[in-house]
Scaffold this motif. Structure first.
Motif, short mmCIF file in Angstrom:
data_model
loop_
_atom_site.label_atom_id
_atom_site.label_comp_id
_atom_site.label_asym_id
_atom_site.label_seq_id
_atom_site.Cartn_x
_atom_site.Cartn_y
_atom_site.Cartn_z
N ARG A 77 0.87 -1.24 0.07
CA ARG A 77 0.08 0.05 0.13
C ARG A 77 0.85 1.41 -0.02
NH1 ARG A 77 -4.69 -2.60 1.29
NH2 ARG A 77 -4.33 -3.98 3.07
N LEU A 78 2.26 1.29 0.27
CA LEU A 78 2.95 2.28 0.36
C LEU A 78 3.31 2.77 -0.84
CD1 LEU A 78 5.16 1.53 3.62
CD2 LEU A 78 2.85 2.67 3.50
N PRO A 79 3.36 4.10 -1.11
CA PRO A 79 3.86 4.60 -2.33
C PRO A 79 5.71 4.25 -2.09
CG PRO A 79 2.65 6.30 -1.58
CD PRO A 79 2.74 5.05 -0.50
N ASP A 80 6.27 3.99 -3.42
CA ASP A 80 7.76 3.59 -3.41
C ASP A 80 8.39 4.54 -2.52
OD1 ASP A 80 6.61 1.46 -4.58
OD2 ASP A 80 7.89 2.07 -6.60
N GLU A 81 8.18 6.00 -2.85
CA GLU A 81 9.21 6.95 -1.98
C GLU A 81 8.92 6.61 -0.54
OE1 GLU A 81 6.81 7.42 -4.45
OE2 GLU A 81 7.88 8.63 -6.05
N LEU A 82 7.76 6.42 -0.11
CA LEU A 82 7.28 6.20 1.31
C LEU A 82 8.04 5.20 1.99
CD1 LEU A 82 5.89 7.93 3.71
CD2 LEU A 82 3.96 6.67 3.22
N LEU A 83 8.10 3.99 1.21
CA LEU A 83 8.68 2.70 1.35
C LEU A 83 10.14 2.73 1.69
CD1 LEU A 83 8.37 -0.29 1.88
CD2 LEU A 83 8.38 -0.76 -0.65
N LYS A 97 16.89 -8.97 7.09
CA LYS A 97 15.80 -9.79 7.49
C LYS A 97 14.38 -9.33 6.73
CE LYS A 97 16.83 -10.67 12.38
NZ LYS A 97 16.31 -9.73 13.70
N LEU A 98 14.13 -8.10 6.53
CA LEU A 98 13.10 -7.81 5.79
C LEU A 98 13.18 -8.18 4.15
CD1 LEU A 98 10.36 -6.54 6.04
CD2 LEU A 98 11.23 -4.33 5.42
N GLY A 99 14.48 -8.06 3.64
CA GLY A 99 14.77 -8.38 2.35
C GLY A 99 14.58 -9.89 2.15
N GLY A 100 14.54 -10.73 3.11
CA GLY A 100 14.44 -11.91 2.97
C GLY A 100 13.16 -12.58 2.91
N THR A 101 12.09 -11.75 3.00
CA THR A 101 10.66 -11.97 3.20
C THR A 101 10.07 -12.22 1.77
OG1 THR A 101 9.98 -9.74 3.52
CG2 THR A 101 10.48 -11.19 5.41
N CYS A 102 10.41 -11.43 0.64
CA CYS A 102 9.67 -11.58 -0.62
C CYS A 102 10.71 -10.69 -1.42
CB CYS A 102 8.36 -10.75 -0.53
SG CYS A 102 8.14 -9.15 -0.32
N LYS A 103 10.39 -11.05 -2.77
CA LYS A 103 11.14 -10.34 -3.77
C LYS A 103 11.27 -8.76 -3.88
CE LYS A 103 11.64 -14.07 -7.20
NZ LYS A 103 11.56 -14.52 -8.41
N ALA A 104 9.97 -8.33 -3.77
CA ALA A 104 9.77 -7.12 -3.85
C ALA A 104 10.46 -6.32 -2.70
CB ALA A 104 8.30 -6.65 -3.65
N LEU A 105 10.14 -6.79 -1.48
CA LEU A 105 11.01 -6.23 -0.38
C LEU A 105 12.87 -6.52 -0.37
CD1 LEU A 105 8.45 -6.78 2.55
CD2 LEU A 105 9.25 -4.59 1.34
N TYR A 106 13.19 -7.66 -1.05
CA TYR A 106 14.42 -7.89 -1.31
C TYR A 106 15.00 -6.48 -2.26
CZ TYR A 106 18.48 -9.84 -3.88
OH TYR A 106 19.58 -10.14 -4.53
N ALA A 107 14.20 -6.66 -3.33
CA ALA A 107 14.90 -5.23 -4.34
C ALA A 107 14.71 -3.98 -3.72
CB ALA A 107 14.01 -5.31 -5.62
N PHE A 108 13.57 -3.69 -2.84
CA PHE A 108 13.75 -2.15 -2.13
C PHE A 108 15.06 -2.31 -1.11
CE2 PHE A 108 9.53 -1.58 -4.08
CZ PHE A 108 9.78 -0.29 -4.50
N THR A 109 15.15 -3.29 -0.27
CA THR A 109 16.27 -3.36 0.74
C THR A 109 17.69 -3.38 -0.10
OG1 THR A 109 16.09 -5.64 0.92
CG2 THR A 109 14.79 -4.14 2.64
#
Ligand SMILES: O=C(O)CCC(=O)C(=O)O
Ligand SMILES: [Fe+2]
Length: 506
Positions: A77-83, A97-109
Motif C-alpha cells: 500500500r505504501l508509495p515507493d517513495e514512502l517505502l 531480514k526484511l529483504g528475505g521475506t519476498c522479492k519486492a522487499l528484497y529489491a527495495f532493501t
C-alpha cells in the motif's frame, strides 16, 4: 504486515538457480588517455545495461497484470517513495531480514542509497571498497552477493537512479551552439583581464602546461606517494587508495567527489607565485587576489578535486561573491554557466539567495533541462581539457560534469575589478556569507579594515562602486513597485539578493 512467505535469511540467497542473474560486468575507466573532441558523441544508446535485479520503470506496470509489489503484504500500500523513506529508519540487520521475506522487499532493501547512508553514519573502522555500498558495508565479496531476478517489479524510485547512473552524458558536451561557446584564449595580460574579462567566462589554453606538476600528476603517480593519506570526499575522509578504488569501480548516480581543502599541507606542496620550488601557481592574468589581505582569517580558497567520469558539481555560485579559476590536470570537464542576471532553467533560488534547489544529480539535470538551458539567452558552455584553466566570474551559476576521470585544482579569488561585489556580499548577504571561522564576527568590517591598511585606493574604488550599485538597485526597486509599464517580462528582470545582479549578459 503479512509479506508472502520466503524464508528469512540473514544474507538473502538465490532460491531458484535459474533466477540468479549474471553478475554485473564492470568496466574499468581508462585512466591516462584523454578522450578527444570527436569521441564525445560516441556513447550510444545501448550503453545502458539492464537493471541488475531486472527492475523496470513504473510505466511498464501498465502492460502486465503481474507485479511483485502485490506480494509485499501491507507494504504494497505504501508509495515507493514512502517505502524507501521507511526503510531509511532501519538498521542493516533489519534490512537483511526484511529483504528475505519476498522479492519486492528484497529489491527495495537492496537500494544502494540505504546502504550508503548506513555506511556514512557509522563507517567500519577498516574496510575494503567492494564495488557497492552494500557489499562494502557487509564485507561481502561482490561475487558472493546474491542477484535474484525481480523482473516483475516496476518502480521508478528504484530504476531512475540506476538509469541516471548509466545514461550516456558525454554527448551533452557536443554541438555547442556558437553563441554559447566559452571563448578560448592562449593567455591574457593582467590589464586585459582587469579591463574586459572579469565578468566573462573564458578558457586559457596554455598556463598549466608550465606547472611542474602538470604531466606528472596522474591518479597512478599520486597513489605511489599518497596511497594512505586521508583526503575528504564529501562526507568521508578516505585514504587516497580507497577513494581511487571506489572511483574506478562504483555505480553511483552521483559518485562521491574528492574535494579537499587541506591538500597542500597533506602533500607538502609549495604554491607560487613567490614560493621557491612551487608545484604550481595561479595563472598570472588574474593579478592580485584581494581576499589575501584577510590573511589566516580568509575562508578556504583552494581545493584539490578528483572524480570519475560522470562526477562533478551541481549548479551553484561560488562563495562570498568570489571568482575562481579551475585548472584541469588530467581528464576533461564540461561547464554549463549562467550570468547572475539569468534565471537558470530548473534551478530555484530562495528570495534571499541562500537556498538553491535543483534536480539532485547532474544526470537528472541534463536529462530534464539541458535542451532548455542551452536555448536560454546568456547560457555559456565549454569543455576544459587537460592543461587548460577555466575562469568562473563572481556570481555566475555553474554546473560541471567530468567527461572522464579528472584531477583538477581550483582557486577562489577577488580581482580588483570585483572588489565591490565581495564588499557588497559581505555587507548585505550576512546569512549567506560562508567559510569564515566563528571568531570572525564581522567579515565585512574585517575586509574594509584590512583592505584599507594595505590597498586604500582599492578600498575607496570598491566602496564607491558599491554605492553606485546600491543606488542602481534602489532605482530598480522603485521601477518595480511602479509596475512593469512596458509589459515586457524580459526587460532585465529585477532579482532579489546577490550583488552584481545588474550585470548584463554579454
Ligand atoms: O571541478 C569542478 O567540479 C568544479 C568545481 C567548482 O565549481 C568549484 O570549485 O567551485
Ligand atoms: Fe564552483
Amino acid at each position: 504486515m503479512a509479506p508472502s512467505a520466503v524464508p528469512v535469511d540473514v544474507f538473502p540467497t538465490a532460491h531458484d538457480e535459474a533466477e540468479v542473474l549474471r553478475p554485473l560486468k564492470r568496466t574499468k575507466t581508462e585512466l591516462t588517455h584523454s578522450i578527444t573532441e570527436s569521441q564525445l558523441g560516441e556513447d550510444g544508446p545501448d550503453a545502458i545495461p539492464p537493471h541488475p535485479l531486472g527492475v523496470k520503470p513504473l510505466g511498464n506496470a501498465y502492460t502486465t497484470r503481474r507485479s511483485l509489489k502485490a506480494s509485499a503484504g501491507s507494504f504494497k500500500r505504501l508509495p515507493d517513495e514512502l517505502l524507501v523513506h521507511f526503510l531509511e529508519y532501519l538498521e542493516a540487520v533489519d534490512l537483511l531480514k526484511l529483504g528475505g521475506t519476498c522479492k519486492a522487499l528484497y529489491a527495495f532493501t537492496r537500494f544502494e542509497d540505504l546502504w550508503k547512508t548506513l555506511f556514512v553514519e557509522s563507517p567500519p573502522q577498516d574496510f575494503t571498497w567492494r564495488g557497492t555500498w552494500r557489499s562494502t558495508y557487509l564485507c561481502l565479496p561482490l561475487d558472493l552477493e546474491s542477484r535474484i531476478s525481480c523482473v516483475d517489479l516496476f518502480s521508478d524510485v528504484l530504476h531512475r537512479p540506476f538509469y541516471c547512473a548509466h545514461v550516456p552524458l558525454r554527448s551533452y558536451a557536443t554541438n555547442i551552439p556558437p553563441q554559447n561557446a566559452i571563448p578560448r584564449l592562449p593567455d591574457l595580460t593582467v590589464e586585459e583581464f582587469s579591463a574586459d574579462w572579469t565578468n566573462t567566462p573564458f578558457i586559457l589554453t596554455s598556463p598549466v602546461k608550465s606547472w611542474p606538476i602538470y604531466g606528472t600528476w596522474t591518479t597512478t603517480s599520486l597513489l605511489q606517494t599518497y596511497a594512505s593519506t586521508l583526503f575528504r570526499a564529501e562526507a568521508v575522509d578516505w585514504p587516497l587508495a580507497t577513494y581511487i578504488s571506489y572511483m574506478r569501480n562504483n555505480t553511483d548516480e552521483s559518485p562521491l567527489y574528492l574535494f579537499d581543502r587541506s591538500f597542500a599541507a597533506k602533500m607538502s606542496l609549495s604554491i607560487g607565485p613567490d614560493a621557491p620550488d612551487a608545484s604550481y601557481w595561479p595563472p598570472s592574468c588574474f593579478g592580485a587576489d584581494l581576499f589575501s589581505v584577510l590573511g589566516d582569517q580568509r575562508p578556504d580558497s583552494r581545493w584539490l578535486i578528483i572524480g570519475p567520469a560522470r562526477s562533478g558539481s551541481t549548479f551553484h555560485k561560488d562563495p562570498n561573491a568570489t571568482s575562481a579559476w579551475n585548472a584541469v590536470l588530467t581528464g576533461a570537464k564540461y561547464w554549463l554557466m549562467f550570468p547572475p542576471s539569468v534565471d537558470v532553467p530548473g534551478v530555484f533560488v530562495s528570495a534571499d539567495g541562500g537556498e538553491v534547489t535543483s534536480p539532485l544529480s547532474i544526470a537528472e539535470y541534463l536529462l530534464s533541462f539541458h535542451a532548455l538551458a542551452r536555448r536560454t539567452p546568456g547560457c555559456r558552455e565549454g569543455v576544459c581539457w587537460a592543461g587548460e584553466v577555466l575562469h568562473v566570474p563572481s556570481g555566475w551559476f555553474h554546473l560541471v560534469l567530468n567527461l572522464e576521470e579528472s584531477i583538477a585544482l581550483t582557486g577562489n579569488f577577488v580581482p580588483r575589478a570585483r572588489v565591490a561585489d565581495a564588499l557588497g556580499f559581505l555587507r548585505d548577504q550576512g546569512a549567506n556569507v560562508s567559510g569564515f571561522r566563528d571568531d570572525v564576527k564581522d567579515p565585512y568590517g574585517l575586509l574594509v579594515e584590512k583592505l584599507g591598511e594595505k590597498y586604500p585606493a582599492v578600498l575607496d574604488e570598491g566602496l564607491r562602486e558599491l554605492e553606485k550599485k546600491t543606488k542602481g538597485k534602489r532605482g530598480k526597486w522603485e521601477e518595480l513597485v511602479k509596475g512593469d509599464e512596458d509589459g515586457d517580462a524580459d526587460d532585465g528582470g529585477f532579482s532579489f539578493g546577490f550583488g552584481g545582479d545588474e550585470e548584463e549578459v554579454e
